[in-house]
Design a protein around this motif. Structure first.
Motif, PDB file in Angstrom:
ATOM      1  N   LEU A  82       0.838  -1.183   0.000  1.00  0.00           N
ATOM      2  CA  LEU A  82       0.000   0.000   0.000  1.00  0.00           C
ATOM      3  C   LEU A  82       0.881   1.244   0.000  1.00  0.00           C
ATOM      4  O   LEU A  82       1.745   1.400   0.872  1.00  0.00           O
ATOM      5  CB  LEU A  82      -0.913   0.010   1.232  1.00  0.00           C
ATOM      6  N   VAL A  83       0.654   2.116  -0.992  1.00  0.00           N
ATOM      7  CA  VAL A  83       1.397   3.372  -1.081  1.00  0.00           C
ATOM      8  C   VAL A  83       0.415   4.519  -1.288  1.00  0.00           C
ATOM      9  O   VAL A  83      -0.770   4.303  -1.533  1.00  0.00           O
ATOM     10  CB  VAL A  83       2.436   3.335  -2.225  1.00  0.00           C
ATOM     11  N   LYS A  84       0.920   5.750  -1.207  1.00  0.00           N
ATOM     12  CA  LYS A  84       0.033   6.919  -1.251  1.00  0.00           C
ATOM     13  C   LYS A  84      -0.346   7.344  -2.658  1.00  0.00           C
ATOM     14  O   LYS A  84      -1.428   7.900  -2.866  1.00  0.00           O
ATOM     15  CB  LYS A  84       0.704   8.092  -0.536  1.00  0.00           C
ATOM     16  N   THR A  85       0.537   7.100  -3.640  1.00  0.00           N
ATOM     17  CA  THR A  85       0.275   7.631  -4.979  1.00  0.00           C
ATOM     18  C   THR A  85       0.317   6.536  -6.035  1.00  0.00           C
ATOM     19  O   THR A  85       0.935   5.478  -5.850  1.00  0.00           O
ATOM     20  CB  THR A  85       1.300   8.710  -5.352  1.00  0.00           C
ATOM     21  N   GLU A  86      -0.324   6.819  -7.158  1.00  0.00           N
ATOM     22  CA  GLU A  86      -0.328   5.877  -8.267  1.00  0.00           C
ATOM     23  C   GLU A  86       1.071   5.724  -8.851  1.00  0.00           C
ATOM     24  O   GLU A  86       1.471   4.615  -9.244  1.00  0.00           O
ATOM     25  CB  GLU A  86      -1.304   6.354  -9.340  1.00  0.00           C
ATOM     26  N   ASP A  87       1.836   6.816  -8.913  1.00  0.00           N
ATOM     27  CA  ASP A  87       3.192   6.740  -9.457  1.00  0.00           C
ATOM     28  C   ASP A  87       4.068   5.795  -8.646  1.00  0.00           C
ATOM     29  O   ASP A  87       4.856   5.020  -9.213  1.00  0.00           O
ATOM     30  CB  ASP A  87       3.822   8.135  -9.507  1.00  0.00           C
TER      31      ASP A  87
END
Length: 326
Positions: free
Chosen positions: A152-157
């Motif tokens: 899980l990360v904050k941004t699509e990039d």
């Protein structure tokens, strides 16, 4: 030997509401049943306490304390003390106070409504055939469960960069430990076994669409952030044996029958609601979470009253992603 007594007030209001209700019903009834000396276990100022009252107390204590029992002498002393208080209340004419009369009427109405339901269920019992039919309908389409990991990360990039590393042969577990903002990141993103309905839709749909051993080629967005998902394994859910869940199904069917009976009574009754409608509450705007706050994993939703799978399941971890309300 001096007996340690159950606190009388607590026993009457918490442990023994049934006994209180029984006494209240007797007080509200036109005439209390006469107890003979032969059927009594004690006499208090000439008033007999019946064997049945003691037996009822024993039964209710066992039910409400999960099988815990008390010596008969202790329970009898409880009944004696209660009778003394009842006589004191009657002597002071507390039984004629509006508050007590109203409470006894409430108890009487509660007892009568329960009696009506019990009478209906006695005349219309849930049969083994009905239980088996319910079991078959629930177990016919149990589906599958899945074992997966996620990052899980904050941004699509960020998610796209991780997918690129995985396509080059990167280790999913190591990348999860290094980059995932989910609490399970320290465990390599391990989510254990779960069914699709326990996850938020975008997440579960992605898991179902994957093949075992494959990871998502495009980032998956939920309200918690952006996920890269690895489906490790899947298996068909094995229904539990009928006999092991039979008695769990029966109360559910009894509730359904009782509800249908009540709905039919209401349908054929003349009901006029005089209470003015409650105005809808205005929802207050919720402050946005700080941008740097770690988002939790999707929350798991456990459906009550459903027979659990008999297939072995690893222990669910406290931080397992849980399902939000759909």
């Amino acid at each position: 030997m001096k007996l340690k007594l159950i606190p009388l007030i607590l026993a009457s209001s918490v442990l023994l509401p049934g006994c209180f209700e029984e006494k209240a019903k007797e007080a509200a009834a036109p005439a209390a049943p006469t107890v003979s000396k032969e059927d009594a276990v004690a006499s208090v100022n000439g008033t007999y306490i019946s064997k049945k009252t003691l037996e009822t107390l024993e039964k209710e204590i066992a039910e409400r304390s999960q099988g815990q029992t008390f010596p008969k002498e202790q329970l009898l002393e409880e009944l004696i003390q209660r009778e003394l208080l009842i006589q004191q209340a009657v002597q002071k004419q507390l039984d004629k106070s509006p508050e007590v009369i109203e409470r006894m009427a409430t108890v009487r109405n509660s007892l009568l409504s329960q009696a009506a339901l019990q009478d209906y269920l006695k005349a219309n019992p849930v049969t083994d055939e009905e239980i088996k039919a319910e079991y078959d309908s629930k177990m016919a389409n149990m589906g599958s469960e899945y074992k997966a990991r996620h990052i899980l990360v904050k941004t699509e990039d960020e998610a796209k960069k991780l997918i690129a590393e995985l396509e080059k042969g990167g280790d999913f577990t190591a990348l999860a430990k290094k980059h995932s903002i989910d609490p399970m990141g320290s465990e390599g993103g391990d989510l254990g076994w779960f069914t699709a309905d326990r996850m938020v839709p975008p997440f579960s749909e992605a898991v179902v669409a994957l093949e075992n051993g494959k990871f998502s080629k495009t980032p998956v967005q939920t309200q918690f952030g952006w996920h890269v998902i690895l489906r490790e394994e899947s298996r068909a859910l094995t229904p539990p044996p009928f006999d092991s869940v039979k008695e769990q199904i029966r109360p559910m069917l009894q509730r359904q029958k009782a509800q249908a009976m009540i709905e039919n009574l209401r349908k054929n009754a003349k009901v006029e609601v005089l209470l003015p409608p409650t105005p809808p509450k205005q929802e207050e705007a919720q402050p946005a979470a700080p941008a740097d706050q770690a988002a939790p994993a999707p929350a798991a939703e456990v459906t009550p009253a459903e027979p659990a799978s008999a297939a072995p399941n690893p222990d669910v971890k406290p931080t397992e992603p849980a399902a939000t309300a759909k």
